[in-house]
Design a protein around this motif. Structure first.
Motif, PDB file in Angstrom:
ATOM      1  N   PHE A  15      -6.062   0.410   2.853  1.00 43.61           N
ATOM      2  CA  PHE A  15      -4.609   0.530   2.438  1.00 43.61           C
ATOM      3  C   PHE A  15      -3.628   0.430   3.184  1.00 43.61           C
ATOM      4  O   PHE A  15      -2.267   0.073   2.983  1.00 43.61           O
ATOM      5  CB  PHE A  15      -4.559   2.254   1.959  1.00 43.61           C
ATOM      6  N   LEU A  16      -3.902   0.096   4.498  1.00 42.88           N
ATOM      7  CA  LEU A  16      -2.729  -0.339   5.790  1.00 42.88           C
ATOM      8  C   LEU A  16      -2.495  -1.685   5.134  1.00 42.88           C
ATOM      9  O   LEU A  16      -1.379  -2.009   5.115  1.00 42.88           O
ATOM     10  CB  LEU A  16      -3.444  -0.035   6.749  1.00 42.88           C
ATOM     11  N   SER A  74       1.420  -5.492   2.524  1.00 40.06           N
ATOM     12  CA  SER A  74       1.693  -6.413   1.488  1.00 40.06           C
ATOM     13  C   SER A  74       2.773  -6.066   0.647  1.00 40.06           C
ATOM     14  O   SER A  74       3.451  -7.223   0.265  1.00 40.06           O
ATOM     15  CB  SER A  74       0.426  -6.700   0.543  1.00 40.06           C
ATOM     16  N   LEU A  75       2.905  -4.857   0.539  1.00 36.74           N
ATOM     17  CA  LEU A  75       3.727  -4.458  -0.438  1.00 36.74           C
ATOM     18  C   LEU A  75       5.189  -3.842   0.281  1.00 36.74           C
ATOM     19  O   LEU A  75       6.210  -3.680  -0.602  1.00 36.74           O
ATOM     20  CB  LEU A  75       3.286  -3.129  -1.241  1.00 36.74           C
ATOM     21  N   ILE A  84       3.128  10.836   6.979  1.00 35.77           N
ATOM     22  CA  ILE A  84       2.349  11.077   8.256  1.00 35.77           C
ATOM     23  C   ILE A  84       2.245  12.210   8.592  1.00 35.77           C
ATOM     24  O   ILE A  84       1.159  12.747   8.565  1.00 35.77           O
ATOM     25  CB  ILE A  84       2.636   9.868   9.071  1.00 35.77           C
ATOM     26  N   SER A  85       3.506  12.977   8.681  1.00 38.04           N
ATOM     27  CA  SER A  85       3.277  14.395   9.242  1.00 38.04           C
ATOM     28  C   SER A  85       2.502  15.295   8.189  1.00 38.04           C
ATOM     29  O   SER A  85       2.005  15.912   8.557  1.00 38.04           O
ATOM     30  CB  SER A  85       4.900  14.838   9.386  1.00 38.04           C
ATOM     31  N   LEU A  86       2.940  15.084   6.851  1.00 36.59           N
ATOM     32  CA  LEU A  86       2.396  15.909   5.893  1.00 36.59           C
ATOM     33  C   LEU A  86       0.633  15.657   5.913  1.00 36.59           C
ATOM     34  O   LEU A  86      -0.118  16.581   5.816  1.00 36.59           O
ATOM     35  CB  LEU A  86       2.800  15.629   4.520  1.00 36.59           C
ATOM     36  N   ALA A 127      -2.068   7.970   4.038  1.00 40.51           N
ATOM     37  CA  ALA A 127      -1.525   7.634   5.421  1.00 40.51           C
ATOM     38  C   ALA A 127      -1.484   5.977   5.701  1.00 40.51           C
ATOM     39  O   ALA A 127      -0.738   5.730   6.359  1.00 40.51           O
ATOM     40  CB  ALA A 127      -2.360   8.459   6.552  1.00 40.51           C
ATOM     41  N   GLY A 128      -2.722   5.421   5.290  1.00 42.17           N
ATOM     42  CA  GLY A 128      -2.740   3.724   5.759  1.00 42.17           C
ATOM     43  C   GLY A 128      -1.892   3.224   4.964  1.00 42.17           C
ATOM     44  O   GLY A 128      -1.134   2.112   5.395  1.00 42.17           O
ATOM     45  N   LEU A 129      -1.516   3.574   3.608  1.00 43.30           N
ATOM     46  CA  LEU A 129      -0.333   3.036   2.858  1.00 43.30           C
ATOM     47  C   LEU A 129       0.885   3.261   3.463  1.00 43.30           C
ATOM     48  O   LEU A 129       1.782   2.116   3.689  1.00 43.30           O
ATOM     49  CB  LEU A 129      -0.143   3.501   1.361  1.00 43.30           C
TER      50      LEU A 129
END
Length: 486
Positions: free
Chosen positions: A64-65, A70-71, A93-95, A116-118
């Motif tokens: 997903f990173l 890509s997006l 990321i904090s959440l 997180a990866g997205l």
């Protein structure tokens, strides 16, 4: 002699708020990318899953990173959309850090890491895009600093986590004491999993139980990291307010008007060139482009595919290589190699901030890529020396540290900041880091640990050859562009 000339210093003073904000979100990126390896055994206990199941969490984050990279360009059309995306991703990321201790099943953990990866992928693309757009021909210096903050975050994250990691089995049962793995076995496994889980093999010898009373303090590490990261979305929100992009601050001149797609850049570009990876493939935008335009994107992406793949593979497998024959290094000593590698990358990026001001990107890239080849050849020659493996690891990190920002700055400069270079290059780098690790891991499994060094050396040689081809294509492209103007 001044460290920086007045022009560069005035550029920084003019855009210091945006620059520091983009640097801070890359600190979030580094903080998030480095914590999973050290904490994965405690997370295995928390989710009461097997090691084979928990390694899917690594894949979830990496995949997903890549999707986010890509997006990410979809959000660059206006400054408001870019900053809103950065604020959302930094807050996510904090959440994620805060809710990871509540994920008591491996599927929930994988979903959290996918989110997180997205967010990390979007941050990667947008921060690079905005810095390139902001500084253009002077972006190399600021890109080096941007990527230094990844290393800084990657150094902080394990330091926060280590005091809370379990020294013994964190899943306890009434009759398991005699068969439980020793602390040294758990440390051995933790180091092997530090490189995104790619080095996982032959783990059946370690009896890690999945049922029983879970005893782990790793939750505190994640809550501390959530607090450490919290100032980052606050900084982005502060920038949004300063640029009068909030509904409550709509009066006065707006920087959004300067950066909107309708305004033109100093190069005459309308700002429509960048976008998502799929938007870059729009036939309407690619019509009448010379062949060199496409070759520049392909070659730049291929170089970063290989070099980021080398970084991921080296970080993932250097421990496995060190504890295998012929070195047979101790687990604790070998565990320092990964830290030395990332520390040298961070120091290298700090040094290249100044070097990128003094020298042009092609010269820095030549020095870096030749250095990577020479270091890896020397490590191959002295493959029985533990001392030289440490020296080579340090030198490799220093040499390879500047390749990504230098290739990005150089390619965007050649294309006059009109193409989709940033999106293509960031996506290629993420793809290489994920795929090359899998390929190298397969080769190691069939051919032995020494093949890991051979694979990295071959990849670096191919990367240098592609760089030489990139220089030739760049020369041809500029001649073609000059001919069209005349």
């Amino acid at each position: 002699m001044k460290l920086l000339d007045e022009r560069i210093w005035s550029l920084f003073k003019r855009h210091w708020r945006q620059t520091l904000t983009y640097w801070s979100v890359f600190f979030s990126f580094g903080l998030c990318i480095a914590f999973l390896g050290p904490t994965v055994l405690d997370l295995r206990c928390q989710t009461q899953s097997t090691l084979q199941q928990i390694t899917w969490v690594f894949f979830s984050q990496q995949f997903f990173l890549l999707v986010g990279s890509s997006l990410g360009g979809l959000f660059k059309k206006t400054l408001q959309s870019s900053l809103s995306a950065l604020f959302s991703c930094a807050l996510i990321i904090s959440l994620v850090f805060a809710i990871i201790p509540l994920c008591n099943h491996v599927i929930l953990l994988a979903v959290a890491m996918a989110i997180a990866g997205l967010a990390m992928g979007v941050i990667d693309t947008i921060a690079n895009l905005q810095l390139v757009k902001l500084f253009q021909k002077d972006s190399a210096l600021f890109l080096q600093a941007l990527h230094f903050f990844i290393g800084l975050g990657a150094l902080v994250s394990p330091l926060v986590a280590y005091p809370f990691l379990a020294n013994d089995s964190c899943v306890l049962g009434a009759n398991w004491t005699a068969n439980s793995s020793s602390p040294s076995d758990l440390q051995h496994l933790r180091e092997r999993l530090a490189g995104h889980g790619a080095a996982l093999r032959n783990i059946s010898q370690y009896p890690l139980h999945t049922e029983g009373e879970v005893i782990t303090r790793v939750s505190y590490a994640f809550w501390i990291m959530a607090l450490i990261n919290l100032p980052v979305p606050v900084a982005v929100l502060s920038l949004i307010y300063h640029e009068r992009l909030l509904p409550c601050s709509s009066t006065g001149p707006r920087l959004l008007d300067r950066d909107s797609p309708s305004s033109t850049s100093p190069t005459g570009d309308s700002g429509q060139g960048h976008g998502s990876l799929f938007g870059c493939c729009n036939p309407a935008k690619l019509r009448d482009r010379p062949a060199t335009f496409f070759l520049l994107h392909i070659l730049g992406g291929a170089i970063l595919f290989l070099t980021d793949g080398i970084i991921g593979s080296y970080a993932g497998f250097v421990y496995t290589y060190a504890v295998s024959p012929p070195l047979l290094m101790g687990h604790k000593t070998a565990g320092c190699l990964d830290s030395v590698f990332w520390a040298s990358i961070t120091v290298g990026r700090l040094a290249f901030i100044y070097l990128s001001y003094r020298f042009q990107a092609p010269r820095l890239l030549t020095f870096s890529l030749v250095g990577v080849i020479l270091v890896q050849c020397l490590v191959l020659i002295f493959y029985t020396s533990c001392v030289f493996l440490f020296i080579g690891t340090c030198l490799l990190g220093l040499c390879i540290s500047s390749v990504f920002p230098s290739v990005l700055a150089f390619t965007e400069d050649v294309l006059d900041y009109k193409g989709c270079a940033t999106t293509v290059l960031v996506t290629s780098a993420s793809t290489g880091e994920m795929i090359l690790q899998l390929l190298v891991g397969s080769v190691i499994q069939s051919q032995g640990s020494y093949s890991f060094l051979v694979c990295c050396t071959i990849a670096s040689c191919i990367g240098f050859c592609l760089f030489l081809l990139l220089l030739w294509v760049q020369h041809s492209h500029r001649n073609c562009s000059t001919g069209k103007r005349t």
